[in-house]
Design an enzyme around this catalytic site. Structure first.
Site, mmCIF file in Angstrom:
data_model
loop_
_atom_site.group_PDB
_atom_site.id
_atom_site.type_symbol
_atom_site.label_atom_id
_atom_site.label_comp_id
_atom_site.label_asym_id
_atom_site.label_seq_id
_atom_site.Cartn_x
_atom_site.Cartn_y
_atom_site.Cartn_z
ATOM 1 N N ASP A 178 44.930 51.321 36.143
ATOM 2 C CA ASP A 178 45.978 51.025 37.123
ATOM 3 C C ASP A 178 47.196 50.367 36.501
ATOM 4 O OD1 ASP A 178 44.900 51.994 39.469
ATOM 5 O OD2 ASP A 178 43.880 50.127 39.979
HETATM 6 C C1 GLC Z 1 40.313 47.799 38.866
HETATM 7 C C2 GLC Z 1 40.461 48.844 39.930
HETATM 8 C C3 GLC Z 1 40.112 50.209 39.420
HETATM 9 C C4 GLC Z 1 40.852 50.479 38.141
HETATM 10 C C5 GLC Z 1 40.600 49.396 37.124
HETATM 11 C C6 GLC Z 1 41.408 49.582 35.875
HETATM 12 O O1 GLC Z 1 38.956 47.613 38.584
HETATM 13 O O2 GLC Z 1 39.658 48.562 41.053
HETATM 14 O O3 GLC Z 1 40.420 51.186 40.368
HETATM 15 O O4 GLC Z 1 40.424 51.711 37.677
HETATM 16 O O5 GLC Z 1 40.955 48.160 37.682
HETATM 17 O O6 GLC Z 1 42.762 49.356 36.068
HETATM 18 C C1 GLC Z 2 45.910 44.820 38.970
HETATM 19 C C2 GLC Z 2 44.711 44.680 38.078
HETATM 20 C C3 GLC Z 2 43.906 45.932 38.011
HETATM 21 C C4 GLC Z 2 43.645 46.451 39.385
HETATM 22 C C5 GLC Z 2 44.914 46.566 40.208
HETATM 23 C C6 GLC Z 2 44.580 46.980 41.608
HETATM 24 O O1 GLC Z 2 46.801 45.696 38.435
HETATM 25 O O2 GLC Z 2 45.060 44.326 36.764
HETATM 26 O O3 GLC Z 2 42.695 45.684 37.332
HETATM 27 O O4 GLC Z 2 43.062 47.709 39.295
HETATM 28 O O5 GLC Z 2 45.574 45.331 40.239
HETATM 29 O O6 GLC Z 2 45.652 47.071 42.443
#
Ligand code: GLC
Ligand code: GLC
Length: 816
Positions: free
Chosen positions: A487
């Protein structure tokens, strides 16, 4: 250092001192009414949606932490001493203390002032209420005169509004106190048809419903004026902060025990029968009274508890293993499976790290979570799949999130996370393999929940994959969109404004930046789709998908391979990321895991090269970090990933969700020792002995462990709600132990450590109980199967005839 121990026979973790490094929590409820509960009785409850139907308040990120909970105060009326049998919030020393977190229940036990108090908290199946069953025992040799006070602080339902909109909320709170039951009915007069109640099994000595009357002005939950004085003030809340508190006085003879039951519940009335009498503003209590009466009886509470234990025995019983490693056994048999169920119930909404007001159900997250629970609750997995698919966009794309109450896609976050669609294919494939329920593919499913837009689910899957094919970039790799699985890799964001959302702000048109990760994911999903199509005898579709997968593989080798590992992406300038050409972010974990899982390089040694690079550059004793070298500063063109200090979160922490992909990849090339070693490094049970460093609960996976670049290297965060749960479950049970549901039967294909002589498994699969014994004949991973005494070729146990209920299987591995 440890703060407790596992009790595997009871399926509990027993915390033996209250001052754990962080609140160590558990969950209550498994259907509609839920709660979080910490080892010192902190936490809160909600009905279905942690934001919109919050029953009780909790103060996140407060000092002291873990404030707000299910509190009981005990007071010795002979000398006025009072304490919390759960330690918080009074925090006076307890002579003895344990907290047993079990499957859907928590029991906090303590002795103080020679009064033993045990409180069992749980939510009965089929009910929207929680029980606190308090058992008091007088350990003195004379009579004790004890007061027990209960206390909860009500939330005015919408937890976000409740913590921001004080000009209104301080004037809306309303309560009723009738027949010794406390009713919280804020907004019931207008558009709500639900209320909360808080009841007690004993004749009350008093009650309170106004917070400041209970606490006393300027006082905290650690020393409520009412508890100090030993008398309730019988306050009625009008606005301000409604609470619920009962006061019960008990005389206990030497050695005597007494049970006191408190129940906190949620109830909805039909819109046209809200009030009694109808023209009044008084809650109609006809339907709720019998429920309250039922659970104020000890025998009904006990029966409900037994039913809850049976429920978990049944669910966990679907897969039980006996391996040479106790950490594996306990995680697979109990805690990892339990955590998978919690992710099913919560998605990413409510934990100690997720405030319950932020995120809806993630599309990608929910699809992935399904891989971890489908064998336990296939019917509910089916429903989840259909719900998810019904939010899909007509172009095959996906809303990134949807709301659990309405089951509709969330417009605020929108779509454009270009990996999202493919996960649906993997979820459906896992479901089909587990159940053989092929008719689900013909179920008519809407797009964007629009009536009349229905097509068979099968077509949703086709569109999901077409979505990727329609969005290829300059190198023919999939465009990344807002982000892929990571993300925080925001290659189209270019945000220089504080507070902007990295994930939803896009300042570039997104026609350049590409993701090797999505390419690998596509190969994996397209291969599944080819198999699914094959089963439906859709030869054209099978060929199309096989060709699309092969084409994408060729593209990966052309533009996604760096010589010793897979590259990560191309940015908006067309520059490579995750390559030896970069100075930071040279190698990322995600494409190594997903591409090899999809089969790339397994035959020609390139997978081995990539995994050796992972071992060399990314693996640490605490787990495998996400990337190296960490980003040392903020890069406009990379986005949130570089917003984190090195070693945290996506910027080179041990992001636990990705580690099992590497374990799976290692098993693809037959390296059981390496796969299991990685498994062990992040196994929470194994890390129990370093709890003072790890900090999070030793019974569940955290999302991340600080990486080697971080000053707090080895410290975990964000426990419970993470795809880590499902992915580790898949890695250990399907890849390492090799018990893999397939379209045509159960496959046994272990890739275990060379030192293991074997292991046993009981697996329920498509109504058959498989008793599997794996035993090593020699080195290597070659499998020969014997089913009910007869050798069977290959690694898949053919599905037996319908009348067979159990099968004994022996699998020999290795060659003599
Ligand atoms: C968080 C989110 C997941 C994403 C991950 C890596 O765990 O829930 O959807 O893939 O972060 O950014
Ligand atoms: C932030 C976190 C990530 C997560 C995301 C969800 O970017 O670092 O882990 O997946 O929020 O919105």
């Amino acid at each position: 250092m440890k703060y407790g121990h596992f009790d595997d026979a009871a399926r509990e973790y027993v915390i033996t001192r209250p001052d754990t490094p962080l609140p160590w929590i558990n969950y209550l409820g498994c259907e509609a009414y839920f709660g979080l509960i910490s080892n010192t009785a902190g936490g809160y409850s909600f009905y279905k949606d942690a934001r919109l139907r919050r029953l009780t308040r909790y103060r996140y990120n407060n000092a002291p932490y873990d404030m707000g909970g299910r509190y009981i105060y005990l007071r010795d009326n002979s000398d006025g001493k009072f304490w919390s049998p759960s330690w918080m919030p009074v925090r006076s020393a307890l002579d003895e203390y344990t907290c047993r977190h079990g499957m859907g229940y928590t029991i906090i036990w303590s002795i103080s002032n020679q009064i033993e108090a045990e409180t069992r908290y749980f939510v009965p199946l089929g009910e929207n209420l929680e029980i606190w069953e308090l058992t008091l025992t007088n350990k003195r040799n004379k009579t004790a005169d004890i007061s027990a006070f209960s206390a909860v602080e009500f939330c005015l339902w919408d937890a976000w509004d409740d913590s921001t909109n004080f000009q209104r909320n301080f004037s809306t709170g309303e309560m009723e106190f009738v027949d010794d039951v406390i009713y919280h009915k804020t907004e019931y007069r207008e558009r709500r048809d639900h209320f909360a109640y808080f009841a007690c099994s004993e004749k009350l000595n008093g009650f309170d419903t106004q917070r400041e009357a209970f606490l006393g002005a300027y006082r905290g939950w650690d020393s409520p004026a009412v508890v100090e004085a030993g008398e309730s003030s019988n306050s009625a809340a009008h606005g301000w902060q409604p609470i619920g508190s009962h006061h019960v006085k008990v005389q206990l003879k030497a050695g005597e025990s007494k049970k006191i039951i408190f129940i906190l519940g949620y109830h909805e009335n039909p819109k046209d029968a809200k009030f009694d009498p109808p023209d009044s503003q008084t809650i109609n209590k006809h339907k709720v009274k019998p429920i309250i009466a039922k659970y104020l009886q000890v025998k009904n509470v006990e029966a409900a508890f037994v039913a809850l234990r049976d429920y978990w025995t049944e669910l966990l019983g679907k897969l039980q293993v006996n391996t040479p490693d106790e950490h594996t056994n306990r995680m697979v048999n109990i805690w990892n499976a339990y955590q998978c169920m919690i992710t099913f119930n919560m998605s990413r909404s409510a934990s100690y790290f997720e405030s319950g007001i932020g995120r809806g159900m993630g599309y990608r997250d929910s699809n992935q979570d399904l891989l971890g629970f489908v064998h336990m609750i296939p019917e509910r997995a089916r429903e989840r799949i259909l719900d998810l698919a019904a939010t899909q966009l007509i172009n095959g794309g996906a809303f990134h999130q949807y709301q659990s109450l309405t089951k509709r896609g969330n417009n605020e976050v929108g779509s454009g996370f270009n990996d999202d669609p493919a996960w649906l294919v993997l979820a459906v494939a896992a479901y089909l393999k587990e159940t053989g329920d092929w008719v689900i593919l013909d179920a008519p499913v809407q797009y964007e929940n629009e009536d009349g837009s229905e097509t068979p689910l099968y077509e949703h899957l086709q569109r999901s994959l077409q979505y990727t094919l329609d969005r290829l970039g300059p190198n023919e790799l999939p465009l990344i969109g807002r982000a892929d699985w990571n993300d925080c890799l925001n290659l189209n964001c270019f945000s220089d404004t504080p507070g902007q959302s990295f994930q939803t702000t896009t300042n570039k048109d997104g026609k350049v930046a590409e993701s090797v990760f999505i390419a690998g994911l596509f190969v994996l999903a397209a291969k599944e789709m080819a198999e699914i199509a094959g089963h439906r005898q859709e030869a054209g579709e099978t060929t199309k998908m096989q060709q699309a997968a092969a084409q994408m593989e060729a593209t990966i080798w052309k533009s996604g391979w760096d010589g010793k590992w897979f590259r990560r992406a191309y940015d908006d300038f067309g520059h490579v990321l995750g390559s030896k050409e970069n100075t930071e972010g040279q190698i990322f974990i995600e494409p190594q895991g997903i591409c090899i899982w999809a089969g790339l390089g397994v035959e020609d040694g390139r997978a081995e090269l990539a995994l050796d690079s992972v071992a060399k550059y990314l693996a640490t004793p605490h787990g495998i970090v996400l990337l190296q070298p960490a980003f040392s500063q903020y890069y406009l063109h990379l986005g949130e990933i570089s917003s984190y200090p090195p070693g945290y979160k996506e910027n080179a922490s041990i992001f636990c969700h990705t580690n099992p992909w590497i374990m799976i990849a290692e098993t693809k090339i037959g390296r059981g020792d390496q796969a299991f070693d990685y498994y062990t490094r992040i196994n929470p049970s194994k890390r129990e002995e370093i709890s003072e460093l790890h900090k999070c609960e030793p019974y569940v996976y955290p999302q991340m462990i600080a990486g080697k670049d971080a000053p707090t290297y080895g410290e975990a965060k964000n426990s419970w709600l993470s795809g880590t749960a499902a992915m580790n479950f898949v890695a250990i049970t399907q890849a390492i132990l090799g018990i893999q549901p397939q379209y045509d039967g159960l496959e046994i294909k272990p890739v275990i450590p060379s030192g293991w002589q074997g292991f046993e498994v009981v697996r329920h699969f498509r109504n058959v109980r498989y008793e599997i014994s794996v035993s090593r004949k020699g080195a290597g991973n070659i499998v020969s199967l014997v089913v009910e005494g007869k050798p069977v070729p290959g690694t898949i146990i053919p599905l037996p005839t319908w009348d067979v209920r159990s099968l004994k299987v022996t699998a020999y591995i290795g060659s003599e």
